[in-house]
Each structure stands twice: as structure tokens, then as C-alpha cells.
Write a protein that holds these residues in place. Structure first.
Motif, PDB file in Angstrom:
ATOM      1  N   ASP A   1     -49.290  -9.488  16.321  1.00  0.00           N
ATOM      2  CA  ASP A   1     -48.430  -9.569  14.913  1.00  0.00           C
ATOM      3  C   ASP A   1     -49.567  -9.308  13.825  1.00  0.00           C
ATOM      4  O   ASP A   1     -49.284  -8.562  12.781  1.00  0.00           O
ATOM      5  CB  ASP A   1     -47.564 -10.865  14.353  1.00  0.00           C
ATOM      6  CG  ASP A   1     -46.363 -10.974  15.633  1.00  0.00           C
ATOM      7  OD1 ASP A   1     -45.983 -10.023  16.016  1.00  0.00           O
ATOM      8  OD2 ASP A   1     -46.053 -12.050  15.758  1.00  0.00           O
TER       9      ASP A   1
ATOM     10  N   ALA B   1     -49.429  -6.213  11.230  1.00  0.00           N
ATOM     11  CA  ALA B   1     -49.659  -6.218   9.938  1.00  0.00           C
ATOM     12  C   ALA B   1     -50.616  -5.535   9.397  1.00  0.00           C
ATOM     13  O   ALA B   1     -50.445  -5.099   8.332  1.00  0.00           O
ATOM     14  CB  ALA B   1     -49.534  -7.712   9.814  1.00  0.00           C
TER      15      ALA B   1
ATOM     16  N   TYR C   1     -47.922  -1.859   7.301  1.00  0.00           N
ATOM     17  CA  TYR C   1     -47.136  -2.553   6.543  1.00  0.00           C
ATOM     18  C   TYR C   1     -46.539  -1.589   5.572  1.00  0.00           C
ATOM     19  O   TYR C   1     -47.095  -0.758   5.090  1.00  0.00           O
ATOM     20  CB  TYR C   1     -48.098  -3.394   5.807  1.00  0.00           C
ATOM     21  CG  TYR C   1     -47.411  -4.656   4.994  1.00  0.00           C
ATOM     22  CD1 TYR C   1     -46.741  -5.644   5.640  1.00  0.00           C
ATOM     23  CD2 TYR C   1     -47.619  -4.644   3.588  1.00  0.00           C
ATOM     24  CE1 TYR C   1     -46.082  -6.404   5.024  1.00  0.00           C
ATOM     25  CE2 TYR C   1     -46.985  -5.307   2.795  1.00  0.00           C
ATOM     26  CZ  TYR C   1     -46.103  -6.375   3.557  1.00  0.00           C
ATOM     27  OH  TYR C   1     -45.532  -7.338   2.755  1.00  0.00           O
TER      28      TYR C   1
ATOM     29  N   GLN D   1     -42.981  -6.395  11.463  1.00  0.00           N
ATOM     30  CA  GLN D   1     -43.682  -6.153  12.487  1.00  0.00           C
ATOM     31  C   GLN D   1     -42.531  -5.845  13.511  1.00  0.00           C
ATOM     32  O   GLN D   1     -42.586  -5.067  14.562  1.00  0.00           O
ATOM     33  CB  GLN D   1     -44.597  -6.551  13.111  1.00  0.00           C
ATOM     34  CG  GLN D   1     -45.967  -6.610  12.221  1.00  0.00           C
ATOM     35  CD  GLN D   1     -45.673  -7.281  10.632  1.00  0.00           C
ATOM     36  OE1 GLN D   1     -44.961  -8.547  10.468  1.00  0.00           O
ATOM     37  NE2 GLN D   1     -46.290  -6.707   9.657  1.00  0.00           N
TER      38      GLN D   1
END
Length: 308
Positions: free
Chosen positions: A81, A85, A89, A290
Motif C-alpha cells: 500500500d 501510495a 496518488y 490504492q
């Protein structure tokens, strides 16, 4: 009396026999190689103690290995994750969202999500967090070009605060799109809905009672129409039921995203998801961009065979 006399005669004859003769009479009926002097078994506390300790050691070892597996799996997903990220994003920019999905061969036309208002979060703070999650997902869908989003919340908190939900989503869309805010329609079954603040008809933000009540009402209606000879049994088909349920609750979604750590549908209307692709991310504990993006990538690669 005859039986008692015979018993007495038998006992008198037996009394005349010696001990060895009595043993000879019983010997054919005894088990072979039966030891005459059997000693009582001695208790073995050391062996029993070792057996218990061995079982405890095996259980502790299995528990430790499974715990290590869970920890490594959680660490792997957290690291994954964090990487997503950094690489992907949105920064509240619809252009970046479109860039993240431009390589996908297809996107769902109807996306649905299951959100939960937890018991420990009930109240003003929990409701505000729920509304913010709905607004974020709505903005992501608008940026990705997904025309329809349906949100399922088991307790019906969104239906009870439909106007606040509309304001939260409108504010979030304004933060993402600036002046070019897309048109917004907020609907819920059996509740008046809103389009840019104006009253309209009905729509898909559903709760647990919507699916059950719709099926019950539809069954009663079809039964009454059949009894009054307004509708024959041959006219009742899957297409008719599907059309009525889709009109009353919502149409069938293409993709369902679960943001919780476990696969729990929480009473989601089953008729609507019979052909829906379901995505779930292990060890996830909240709404995240995500997870949303990975669900779209997974949907693009899925093969819809529909029973073939």
C-alpha cells in the motif's frame, strides 16, 4: 416348585464335587492363555506428563508459525500500500486519476461499495467519517469516468441523512474539479432524492431492509395480480422480476469493492450481485485510493463467462 427342586438337586450335586473337578468343568469356557495371577497396572505419571507437554509444544509451535505468517502477510500488504501510495496518488486532481486508469481496457459502468458505520464510531464523528468516505469515493468515480456509484450501508444512516450526504459529495467534487463540477444525483430507495439540491425521484444508496422489503412487496404484488387474473403464472419470469427489482432498488453493478479486512456482505441484496465481480483486499482496514485503483485493474483483467 419344580424349578426350585431342580435347582436344589443341582446344588447338591455340585457340592459333592471337589475343587479340581469344578475347575475342570469351567476350564473349557475360560479364555486361552489367561494368566492366573494378574498384577494391577502401575500408573505412569512421567509418561503422561511427557505426552501432555509434547501436545502443548506442538500447539505452541503451530500457533507461533501461524502468527508469523499473519504478521508477514500484514507487513507485505502495508508495504504494498505504501508503494502504491507513492507511485499512484490522485492529489485531488481528476487528471491524475484518468492517467492512472488510461491503460485499462474497460472500466465498470456501475460501481458499488459496502461501507460500515461501526458501533464504536456511531454518533456525529462516525457519521462525518462515513460521509467523507462516500464523498471521496464519489470523487474518484467521477474522475475515473464511472457514471454510477451505489453505496450500501447496513444500518441506513446514509438514507436518514441524504441531504447531508448530497452536501458532502458536492463539496468534495468542488474540491476536486473546481468550477467544472459534474452533475450530481443522489438517490435512495423509497426516499426523495436530490440533483444539485433539487428534489427528484429515487436512487441507489441502500440499506439492509431495502432488499428484503422489495422482494416481499414484489411477491405480494405478483400474488395479488395472479389471484385477480390480471397476470398469469406463465408471465412471471426472471426478466420481469429483474426489471422490477432494478427499478425499485438499483440495477446490477459491474464491480463490488469491499474495504474491510474480511469478506462480509452484511446483508447486501443478493439479487443485485448475482453477476457482479467482487474485489477484496486482505488486511485492509479503511477506504483508500490504492484499493480503489487495484479493484479497477482487477476488473479490467477479469473474464466474464456468465456460466459458460
Amino acid at each position: 416348585m419344580a424349578a426350585s427342586k431342580e435347582t436344589q438337586i443341582y446344588r447338591n450335586d455340585v457340592d459333592k464335587l471337589s475343587v479340581s473337578e469344578r475347575e475342570g468343568l469351567l476350564k473349557p469356557y475360560l479364555p486361552q492363555n489367561q494368566p492366573t495371577n494378574t498384577k494391577p497396572l502401575k500408573s505412569q505419571p512421567i509418561r503422561h506428563f511427557c505426552k501432555v507437554q509434547l501436545h502443548l509444544l506442538a500447539f505452541a509451535l503451530m500457533h507461533a508459525l501461524f502468527s508469523l505468517y499473519i504478521r508477514f502477510r500484514q507487513a507485505y500488504h502495508i508495504l504494498l500500500d505504501r508503494i502504491f501510495a507513492v507511485l499512484y496518488y490522485h492529489h485531488r486532481a481528476p487528471e491524475l486519476i484518468k492517467q492512472d486508469i488510461q491503460a485499462l481496457t474497460r472500466i465498470p459502468q456501475h460501481l458499488t461499495v459496502i461501507l460500515e458505520l461501526k458501533e464504536e464510531e456511531q454518533g456525529f464523528v462516525g457519521l462525518e467519517k462515513l460521509l467523507d468516505d462516500v464523498a471521496e469515493i464519489s470523487a474518484w468515480c467521477a474522475g475515473a469516468g464511472i457514471p454510477m456509484l451505489s453505496v450500501y450501508e447496513r444500518t441506513g444512516a446514509l438514507k436518514d441523512h441524504l441531504q447531508r450526504t448530497h452536501r458532502a459529495i458536492a463539496s468534495k467534487l468542488h474540491a476536486y474539479f473546481g468550477r467544472h463540477v459534474p452533475s450530481l444525483e443522489i438517490q435512495a430507495p423509497h426516499v426523495q432524492s436530490f440533483l444539485n439540491g433539487e428534489d427528484l425521484g429515487q436512487s441507489p444508496s441502500s440499506a439492509a431492509e431495502d432488499g428484503r422489503s422489495t422482494l416481499v412487496d414484489l411477491t405480494k404484488t405478483l400474488t395479488e395480480m395472479s389471484q385477480r387474473n390480471k397476470l398469469s403464472a406463465e408471465d412471471i419470469s426472471l426478466d420481469l422480476i429483474d426489471a422490477e427489482i432494478s427499478e425499485s432498488v438499483m440495477t446490477e453493478p459491474d464491480l463490488l469493492i469491499l474495504f474491510g479486512p474480511y469478506i462480509q456482505l452484511q446483508g447486501y441484496p443478493p439479487w443485485q450481485i448475482r453477476l457482479t465481480e467482487i474485489y477484496h483486499s486482505q488486511d485492509n482496514n479503511g477506504v483508500g485510493y490504492q484499493v480503489f485503483l487495484r479493484a479497477l485493474h482487477n476488473f479490467a483483467k477479469a473474464q466474464m463467462k456468465f456460466g459458460r
